[in-house]
Design a protein around this motif. Sequence first.
Motif, short mmCIF file in Angstrom:
data_model
loop_
_atom_site.label_atom_id
_atom_site.label_comp_id
_atom_site.label_asym_id
_atom_site.label_seq_id
_atom_site.Cartn_x
_atom_site.Cartn_y
_atom_site.Cartn_z
N VAL A 29 0.83 -1.21 0.00
CA VAL A 29 0.00 0.00 0.00
C VAL A 29 0.87 1.26 0.00
N GLY A 30 1.99 1.21 0.75
CA GLY A 30 2.88 2.35 0.76
C GLY A 30 3.54 2.59 -0.58
N PHE A 31 3.88 1.49 -1.25
CA PHE A 31 4.50 1.62 -2.57
C PHE A 31 3.55 2.31 -3.54
N ILE A 32 2.28 1.86 -3.55
CA ILE A 32 1.31 2.49 -4.45
C ILE A 32 1.00 3.90 -3.99
N GLY A 33 1.00 4.12 -2.65
CA GLY A 33 0.68 5.44 -2.13
C GLY A 33 1.73 6.48 -2.49
N VAL A 34 3.01 6.07 -2.44
CA VAL A 34 4.08 7.00 -2.84
C VAL A 34 3.93 7.35 -4.30
N GLY A 35 3.53 6.36 -5.13
CA GLY A 35 3.31 6.66 -6.54
C GLY A 35 2.11 7.57 -6.75
N LEU A 36 1.05 7.32 -5.95
CA LEU A 36 -0.17 8.11 -6.14
C LEU A 36 -0.01 9.53 -5.63
N LEU A 37 0.93 9.74 -4.71
CA LEU A 37 1.10 11.07 -4.14
C LEU A 37 1.57 12.07 -5.19
N ALA A 38 2.11 11.56 -6.30
CA ALA A 38 2.52 12.46 -7.37
C ALA A 38 1.33 13.18 -7.96
N LEU A 39 0.13 12.57 -7.88
CA LEU A 39 -1.05 13.24 -8.42
C LEU A 39 -1.36 14.50 -7.64
N ALA A 40 -1.02 14.51 -6.33
CA ALA A 40 -1.27 15.70 -5.52
C ALA A 40 -0.36 16.84 -5.92
N PHE A 41 0.81 16.51 -6.49
CA PHE A 41 1.73 17.54 -6.95
C PHE A 41 1.46 17.94 -8.39
N GLY A 42 0.38 17.43 -8.95
CA GLY A 42 0.04 17.79 -10.32
C GLY A 42 0.88 17.10 -11.37
N GLN A 43 1.41 15.92 -11.04
CA GLN A 43 2.22 15.17 -12.01
C GLN A 43 1.54 13.85 -12.33
N VAL A 44 2.16 13.07 -13.17
CA VAL A 44 1.58 11.78 -13.53
C VAL A 44 1.99 10.74 -12.49
N PHE A 45 1.36 9.57 -12.56
CA PHE A 45 1.61 8.47 -11.64
C PHE A 45 3.08 8.05 -11.71
N PHE A 46 3.72 7.84 -10.55
CA PHE A 46 5.11 7.41 -10.43
C PHE A 46 6.12 8.47 -10.84
N PHE A 47 5.70 9.73 -10.97
CA PHE A 47 6.68 10.76 -11.29
C PHE A 47 7.53 11.04 -10.07
N ASN A 48 8.83 11.27 -10.33
CA ASN A 48 9.77 11.50 -9.23
C ASN A 48 9.68 12.95 -8.80
N TYR A 49 8.68 13.26 -7.92
CA TYR A 49 8.39 14.66 -7.63
C TYR A 49 9.30 15.23 -6.57
N LEU A 50 10.10 14.38 -5.87
CA LEU A 50 10.91 14.89 -4.77
C LEU A 50 12.32 15.25 -5.16
N VAL A 51 12.78 14.85 -6.35
CA VAL A 51 14.19 15.02 -6.68
C VAL A 51 14.50 16.50 -6.90
N GLY A 52 15.54 16.98 -6.20
CA GLY A 52 15.96 18.37 -6.35
C GLY A 52 15.02 19.37 -5.73
N SER A 53 14.07 18.91 -4.89
CA SER A 53 13.08 19.86 -4.37
C SER A 53 13.55 20.46 -3.05
N GLY A 54 14.61 19.92 -2.43
CA GLY A 54 15.12 20.51 -1.22
C GLY A 54 14.53 19.94 0.04
N SER A 55 13.42 19.19 -0.04
CA SER A 55 12.84 18.58 1.15
C SER A 55 13.51 17.23 1.40
N ILE A 56 12.78 16.28 2.00
CA ILE A 56 13.37 14.99 2.35
C ILE A 56 13.78 14.25 1.08
N PHE A 57 14.98 13.69 1.10
CA PHE A 57 15.58 12.98 -0.04
C PHE A 57 15.63 13.87 -1.28
#
Lengths: 155, 95, 84
Positions: free
Chosen positions: A77-105
């Motif tokens: 569920v966590g694996f799918i949830g991390v992928g789905l959380l990209a939709l909240a950032f306005g991106q597509v499913f499984f998009f790497n929304y955290l890279v270079g953003s300055g927050s965690i990882f």
Amino acid sequence: MRMSKIVRTAADILYPAILIFGLYIVAHGHLTPGGGFQGGAVIATGGALVIVAYNYKEVTGWLKKNVLTGQEVSGLVGFIGVGLLALAFGQVFFFNYLVGSGSIFGMPVPYGINPGELNTAGIVPLMNFAVGIEVWGGLTVVILYMLSGLEKEGC
Amino acid sequence: MKKVLVVGASLLIMAAFFGMIALNLTFGSPKTTDMDDYFLRNGQELTGSNNECTAVVFDFRGFDTLGESTVLFCAIVGVGLMFRKMQGGEEYEDE
Amino acid sequence: MIEQIPQILVLLGLIVSAVLTFHFKDLLAATLAAGLFSFLISLEFYILQAPDVAISQAAIGAGLTTAIFIIAIRATKRFEGEGS
């Protein structure tokens, strides 16, 4: 049937070491060879060592089937949830929304040949942790199920 | 005698088959390398991960890993169902 | 040539352990020979520069499969052809 005292003591001593080594493989999956599946399989090997060394009643005091099955489900569920959380950032499913953003990882990536920084790679470590927890629970509970077939014979 | 002949002939045929394949392979130099080159050049920048294998498995090919996790989950659910049935029902405690 | 010697040794060990797996009448020894086969295969993966596959092969092939076979041998007879 439990094995001899030598095997039991060795299993007691080796289990935390194997656990830490597997967690290291999971946590450094984006820097060194390894990843979620490999690290989870290493931890499950430590669980298998404990399961083979003791009998069923003593093992179920340590390793509960409920906990392991819950780990498996929550990992998936966590694996799918991390992928789905990209939709909240306005991106597509499984998009790497955290890279270079300055927050965690999300540290800026050192480019080229470098020793590696743990705080990079966006959602890849999060997915590593999710898959590692899933494989840890799943592969351990398979061996526990195998042993539960022997429960009547006192093994 | 006949058995030895049959085993020898089948071994010879297998050796010829695998030997022909192994001699015709060019190891380490595939014909088309566009996608590999793209991953190797830009993978570190796009995903931020130093390990290229993990970058491909978890980012570029994320759906593949999703399918793998689902397959593992289904296999373990199947093992659980199988051993639940073997216990006979009444004395199987859900611990 | 000198760097291919460990690879040749590993491949010879693979053949020997595979033959031993079929040769043993003691099923526990046969299981350990199968575990040795998996371990040598993981060593071969490491020599061929695939450490990811080597880790998962060593964990699953040499660890978990051997454990499952040992648990199965606990529930049944240890020697082949016994009790039939």
